[in-house]
Design a protein around this motif. Structure first.
Motif, PDB file in Angstrom:
ATOM      1  N   VAL A 319      46.274 -25.182  28.160  1.00 10.63           N
ATOM      2  CA  VAL A 319      46.392 -24.064  27.218  1.00 10.63           C
ATOM      3  C   VAL A 319      45.205 -24.066  26.264  1.00 10.63           C
ATOM      4  N   LYS A 320      44.846 -25.267  25.781  1.00  7.57           N
ATOM      5  CA  LYS A 320      43.738 -25.405  24.830  1.00  7.57           C
ATOM      6  C   LYS A 320      42.424 -24.936  25.454  1.00  7.57           C
ATOM      7  N   LYS A 321      42.219 -25.215  26.746  1.00  8.79           N
ATOM      8  CA  LYS A 321      41.004 -24.757  27.429  1.00  8.79           C
ATOM      9  C   LYS A 321      40.993 -23.238  27.571  1.00  8.79           C
ATOM     10  N   LEU A 322      42.169 -22.680  27.909  1.00 13.29           N
ATOM     11  CA  LEU A 322      42.251 -21.237  28.143  1.00 13.29           C
ATOM     12  C   LEU A 322      42.215 -20.426  26.854  1.00 13.29           C
ATOM     13  N   ASP A 323      42.722 -21.012  25.769  1.00  5.99           N
ATOM     14  CA  ASP A 323      42.816 -20.281  24.504  1.00  5.99           C
ATOM     15  C   ASP A 323      42.360 -21.186  23.357  1.00  5.99           C
ATOM     16  N   PRO A 324      41.072 -21.473  23.283  1.00  7.42           N
ATOM     17  CA  PRO A 324      40.569 -22.461  22.304  1.00  7.42           C
ATOM     18  C   PRO A 324      40.742 -22.030  20.844  1.00  7.42           C
ATOM     19  N   GLU A 325      40.926 -20.744  20.576  1.00  5.20           N
ATOM     20  CA  GLU A 325      41.062 -20.257  19.202  1.00  5.20           C
ATOM     21  C   GLU A 325      42.488 -20.405  18.672  1.00  5.20           C
ATOM     22  N   SER A 326      43.443 -20.637  19.556  1.00  2.40           N
ATOM     23  CA  SER A 326      44.848 -20.670  19.150  1.00  2.40           C
ATOM     24  C   SER A 326      45.215 -21.982  18.460  1.00  2.40           C
ATOM     25  N   HIS A 327      46.090 -21.884  17.444  1.00  2.00           N
ATOM     26  CA  HIS A 327      46.630 -23.067  16.768  1.00  2.00           C
ATOM     27  C   HIS A 327      47.748 -23.724  17.580  1.00  2.00           C
ATOM     28  N   VAL A 328      48.294 -22.989  18.550  1.00  2.00           N
ATOM     29  CA  VAL A 328      49.527 -23.425  19.214  1.00  2.00           C
ATOM     30  C   VAL A 328      49.362 -24.724  19.999  1.00  2.00           C
ATOM     31  N   PRO A 329      48.424 -24.838  20.951  1.00  2.00           N
ATOM     32  CA  PRO A 329      48.359 -26.079  21.743  1.00  2.00           C
ATOM     33  C   PRO A 329      48.067 -27.309  20.885  1.00  2.00           C
ATOM     34  N   GLY A 330      47.177 -27.161  19.909  1.00  2.00           N
ATOM     35  CA  GLY A 330      46.857 -28.302  19.046  1.00  2.00           C
ATOM     36  C   GLY A 330      48.064 -28.785  18.276  1.00  2.00           C
ATOM     37  N   TYR A 331      48.861 -27.837  17.770  1.00  2.00           N
ATOM     38  CA  TYR A 331      50.061 -28.207  17.010  1.00  2.00           C
ATOM     39  C   TYR A 331      51.017 -29.019  17.891  1.00  2.00           C
ATOM     40  N   TYR A 332      51.275 -28.538  19.114  1.00  2.00           N
ATOM     41  CA  TYR A 332      52.243 -29.221  19.975  1.00  2.00           C
ATOM     42  C   TYR A 332      51.705 -30.539  20.513  1.00  2.00           C
TER      43      TYR A 332
END
Length: 580
Positions: A319-332
């Protein structure tokens, strides 16, 4: 010879007269067309039109022959006269005109005629051909066709608009449009399903349940409706009705990708994480959605709830690779270690956004305004509207402030409904009224306050004072203008309440206000103290352009009447008297 002549004379001569009418010339024209004799066919169609000049079909046939002969301009002149003079109901003429314009490479004119055909023709006789022409025009004009409505597919186009509204979080607008679609076409089940969801997102649970049951009355096996019903039963805590429905859904293996996705997300929400994971992985293996970060997140949540932490870590890293701007993968990913040690529960929500509480934590850290992603995210907006109806008092207070920062028509509608709910807290409703005024709602507001229906005019403050002087309003506006970026909406509302309380207690012996900034500064000073904020007479005197003595004098007068310091001692008994 004479007898023979007499015999011939006795014979009655039988001559069959020719019926010279429109039908005769029409039949001759058709025979000529079959033989590709277009000149003769045109001549005969003209004669048919001369015999029946009011019959639009004859003129339309003549236009058709002219088009076959390449005389597109003359053909369109006749077609235009049909719809403008003879029969406006012959909407197919617009399609014929579009064809003629396209053959003349007049693509803008072709588009105008094609759009008019699609928007006016109820039968859809040339619908497939029209859609092919739309593709041609899209290519030639290098832009989508300017189409707003297809009458032959009444409801379908609007339904797509309503779905887009739901995705944008415009739930009230979507409800209005979906209700009108369902009213016109009661068997449009997709519209009914989305209407139920829109009600649900807005927290209107009873309406959502009634609507989804109507879908299942019309089609008992509708998968979307069954999934939605299961979620509604879970929300209601109806385990008896939910159990057999979950059992049925666990046995269901849908074929279409859309149905697989719907079932997967539903099973996740219902806590059937193994089933959810199985369906999500089916979608990922299919490959069509392999670049969708949301899908990897859903699969990660399912894996995490199954205790498959290594798998969930791998999926969130994707997810982090596909959407690097999102806070979501980092949080989880940060929470994952705590989950593995049993210090943190697995995520309860499958939505691709941060948990509701985390959203508020980020907002509070941002100091000034609601982050843009929270304003735009339809799932966050749905959480706000849901919490406004079903949250606790503290959450509702936070939500009202957050909605004030979104400040669109959807928010205004939600707050208008909130202030007429009899069971809601009066203080919260007064905050909501204050927010409505602050975001530009100037018309009269209907509210239920202290158990009574009340109309609050824009020209008056929500108080029991018989009048409201311009000077009093000037003090309030001077304070709010300077507090706007430094105090939240609750604190601004409390300043308003303090000012009204002071005026109500001293009325009719209201002091003569000289410099309004002195009173405004005093109100800010006392409001800050009530909320335990660091502030001094010197600070406010500088910002309002008045002396420290003026601020102190006004603040002491308000405190004498309203007992601010005494109230603070009761709330915070350990708090020592303030000394400047």
């Amino acid at each position: 010879m004479k007898e023979k002549k007499i015999a011939l004379a006795d014979r009655s001569t039988k001559i069959i007269p020719i019926q010279w009418d429109a039908t005769y010339f029409f039949e001759r024209a058709v025979r000529s067309m079959d033989r590709y004799h277009y000149d003769k066919a045109l001549k005969y169609f003209r004669r048919a039109a001369e015999y029946e000049p009011e019959n639009p079909v004859n003129h339309c046939n003549m236009a058709g022959i002219l088009s076959e002969m390449g005389n597109y301009e003359e053909s369109n002149r006749i077609l235009d006269s049909i719809v403008n003079e003879l029969d406006p109901e012959m909407t197919e003429c617009h399609f014929y005109m579009a064809n003629n314009y396209a053959n003349m490479e007049m693509y803008e004119a072709a588009e105008d005629s094609l759009v008019r055909y699609l928007e006016e023709d109820a039968e859809g006789q040339f619908l497939e051909e029209a859609e092919e022409m739309m593709e041609l025009l899209h290519y030639e004009l290098e832009r989508p066709t300017k189409l707003a409505f297809i009458k032959a597919r009444e409801g379908f186009f609007e339904h797509d608009r309503a779905r887009a509204m739901l995705e944008d979080g415009k739930f009230a607008e979507a409800v209005r449009l979906l209700e009108s679609i369902v009213e016109k076409n009661g068997e449009f089940l997709a519209a009914r399903n989305n209407l139920a969801l829109a009600y649900y997102y807005m927290g209107m649970f009873d309406k959502a349940m009634a609507t989804i049951k109507q879908v299942l009355e019309l089609e008992s096996g509708n998968l979307h409706a069954l999934c939605n019903l299961a979620i509604f039963y879970q929300h209601a805590g109806d385990k008896e009705e939910l159990a057999p429905l979950v059992e049925l859904l666990c046995k269901t293996v849908p074929f279409h990708q859309e149905h697989v996705f719907k079932l997967a997300t539903t099973m996740g929400i219902l806590g059937e994480h193994g089933e959810a994971y199985r369906h999500f992985m089916r979608l990922l293996k299919d490959g069509a959605l392999k670049s969708d970060p949301c899908l990897f997140h859903y699969a990660a949540v399912a894996a995490c709830n199954m205790g498959r932490y290594d798998e969930s870590r791998r999926l969130w890293q994707q997810v982090k690779k596909l959407d690097p701007e999102s806070h979501v993968p980092g949080y989880y990913l940060e929470q994952l270690e705590r989950m593995e040690n049993g210090q943190h529960a697995a995520p309860a929500s499958y939505h691709y956004h941060l948990p509701f509480e985390e959203q508020f934590r980020l907002w509070e850290k941002s100091t000034e305004s609601l982050p843009d992603h929270m304003k735009r995210d339809p799932l966050v907006r749905s959480s706000f509207f849901w919490a406004l109806r079903h949250g606790d008092r503290h959450t509702k207070l936070q939500v009202i402030q957050a909605l004030g920062m979104i400040a669109d028509n959807e928010v205004k509608d939600a707050l208008r409904e909130f202030i007429i709910e009899p069971q809601e807290d009066d203080y919260l409703k007064r905050i909501a009224i204050f927010v409505l005024r602050s975001i530009g709602v100037h018309e009269s507001l209907h509210a239920i306050l202290e158990g009574e229906e009340t109309v609050i005019e824009h020209s008056r403050m929500p108080s029991r004072l018989p009048i409201w002087e311009d000077k009093w309003q000037s003090v309030l506006e001077a304070a709010l203008a300077r507090m706007n970026k430094h105090y939240d909406l609750v604190q601004q509302h409390d300043l308003l309440t303090l000012w009204i309380e002071f005026l109500s207690r001293v009325y009719p012996d209201v002091p003569k206000f000289g410099k309004v900034e002195g009173w405004a500064a005093a109100l800010e000073y006392l409001t800050a103290k009530m909320h335990r904020r660091e502030i001094s007479y010197h600070e406010v005197s500088q910002r309002y352009g008045v002396s420290i003595a003026t601020v102190s004098k006004c603040a002491k007068r308000i405190d004498e009447i309203c007992g601010i310091k005494e109230k603070m001692r009761m709330i915070f008994p350990a708090l020592a008297d303030h000394r400047e």
